[in-house]
Design an enzyme around this catalytic site. Structure first.
Site, PDB file in Angstrom:
ATOM      1  N   HIS A   1     207.366   4.217  40.404  1.00  0.00           N
ATOM      2  CA  HIS A   1     207.729   4.624  39.075  1.00  0.00           C
ATOM      3  C   HIS A   1     208.301   3.331  38.425  1.00  0.00           C
ATOM      4  O   HIS A   1     209.177   2.715  38.776  1.00  0.00           O
ATOM      5  CB  HIS A   1     208.747   5.728  38.915  1.00  0.00           C
TER       6      HIS A   1
ATOM      7  N   CYS B   1     212.923  11.617  41.179  1.00  0.00           N
ATOM      8  CA  CYS B   1     212.715  10.431  41.392  1.00  0.00           C
ATOM      9  C   CYS B   1     212.449   9.366  40.006  1.00  0.00           C
ATOM     10  O   CYS B   1     212.577   8.184  40.050  1.00  0.00           O
ATOM     11  CB  CYS B   1     211.159  10.376  41.863  1.00  0.00           C
TER      12      CYS B   1
END
Length: 381
Positions: free
Chosen positions: A271, A178
């Protein structure tokens, strides 16, 4: 830009997947009670191609309804889909029994790396394709690790993998970590300017650890400057994505060199990356923006169900992208880029944002499965 060979492939693929899409494929979720498993189930509700018919988890959950097995641990903001509540959870270790009921599986099991490698290969050997969110097989040479907009051609190694496994239909495909989603696509879009040195710092949400603030109160108003294994993944996995298929294996690229720090921050989803880049060919800001805005890949050409129409959005405001405002861009499948500006040491720098459990985890795996379906690798049993 897509080359002529790829465009010809796209035309052929469109013809292949446009017919016989009426009947949805039966999908199993391995590790369906955890956070990523829950995200798979939420994303697949009302999916036009895939239907969750089987959920498998640890022996302690087996025999319970999905609603009972999850109990008060449902971590999505949307309600648990009614269609899965009464599915009886199966023991994930009873491979043949689970595999007999599905056309393919998504894997989000919580085991050791060696256990994951074995169980995913066990499922593949039952002639059941496995699309995995796990990291265990990301460096297996004949297992494709794919961001569908970047390297769908890596699925070609499946044929070599099938020979190794002794299968005609079963295989394993994985999506990358990710943490790289908010900058690897950007560097791909800028490939012609030859980036050769990259410094990235990622500010990673707690859901990346499978946690909420209820589970992890220590993260409230806290920053932890360490996430086990993330920095190596963030530095190395983009090179495998940019690699080439040679002799039935993926050979990683050697450039650009990436150095990374990964920091856990008190954010639930999203993120963020702060990235500095040196280029051999010196682009202008206008050229950089043009490449991002026009960047698209096979999912956009095929209009796959989960594909963002605009993969990368460029934000001009000084204070964007922001997690609260931008993490759900394109239903969490798009990437937001801002603060593209010249740097005094490097050539250019930017801020990237991606949704770590959608684009970076379950959603990215669903898009891989859609691409594999469109290419004919996943079919009805």
């Amino acid at each position: 830009m897509l080359n002529l060979c790829l465009r010809a492939q796209i035309c052929m693929l469109r013809k292949e997947y446009d017919h016989n899409m009426e009947e949805r494929l039966k999908v199993g979720i391995l590790g369906g009670t955890g956070m990523v498993g829950q995200r798979f189930i939420a994303l697949l509700e009302n999916h036009p191609w895939f239907e969750v018919t089987t959920i498998a988890a640890s022996p302690r959950s087996a025999g319970k309804t999905y609603e009972e097995a999850v109990g008060g641990r449902w971590k999505m903001t949307t309600p648990m889909p009614e269609a899965v509540k009464n599915i009886i959870v199966k023991n994930v270790n009873e491979v043949a029994e689970v595999a007999a009921e599905v056309d393919f599986v998504f894997s989000a099991v919580d085991m050791t790396k060696e256990e994951i490698k074995k169980i995913e290969e066990d499922y593949a050997r039952t002639e059941t394709p496995v699309v995995s969110n796990n990291s265990a097989h990301r460096w297996t040479p004949d297992v494709p690790m794919v961001v569908p907009e970047i390297n769908p051609e890596h699925f070609q190694v499946i044929e070599s993998q099938r020979k190794r496994l002794g299968t005609t239909r079963g295989f394993i495909a994985v999506k990358p970590n990710c943490s790289i989603q908010s900058y690897a696509p950007v560097l791909t879009a800028w490939k012609e300017f030859e980036p050769y040195e990259v410094v990235a710092t990622t500010y990673q949400a707690i859901s990346g650890a499978g946690k909420t603030f209820k589970d992890w109160p220590e993260m409230v108003e806290n920053v932890i400057p360490y996430i086990g294994g993330e920095e190596e993944k963030s530095e190395k996995e983009p090179l495998r994505i940019w690699g080439k298929v040679e002799n039935g294996e993926i050979v990683p690229a050697v450039s650009p060199v990436i150095t990374c720090q990964c920091i856990r921050v008190p954010v639930l989803n999203g993120h963020t990356a702060a990235v500095f880049v040196k280029f051999r060919k010196k682009p202008t800001k206008e050229q950089l923006i043009e490449k991002l805005v026009n960047f698209k890949g096979l999912p956009q050409e095929l209009a796959l169900p989960s594909a963002p129409k605009q993969f990368i959005q460029v934000m001009e405001e000084d204070n964007r992208p922001q997690v609260k405002l931008d993490v759900d861009y394109e239903n969490g499948m798009g990437i937001s880029i801002g603060r593209i500006r010249e740097d005094s040491v490097y050539d250019w720098k930017f801020i990237g944002l991606s949704h770590n459990t959608v684009r970076g985890a379950a959603g990215g795996a669903v898009l891989c499965a859609e691409t594999l379906k469109a290419q004919g690798y996943i079919t009805k049993k």
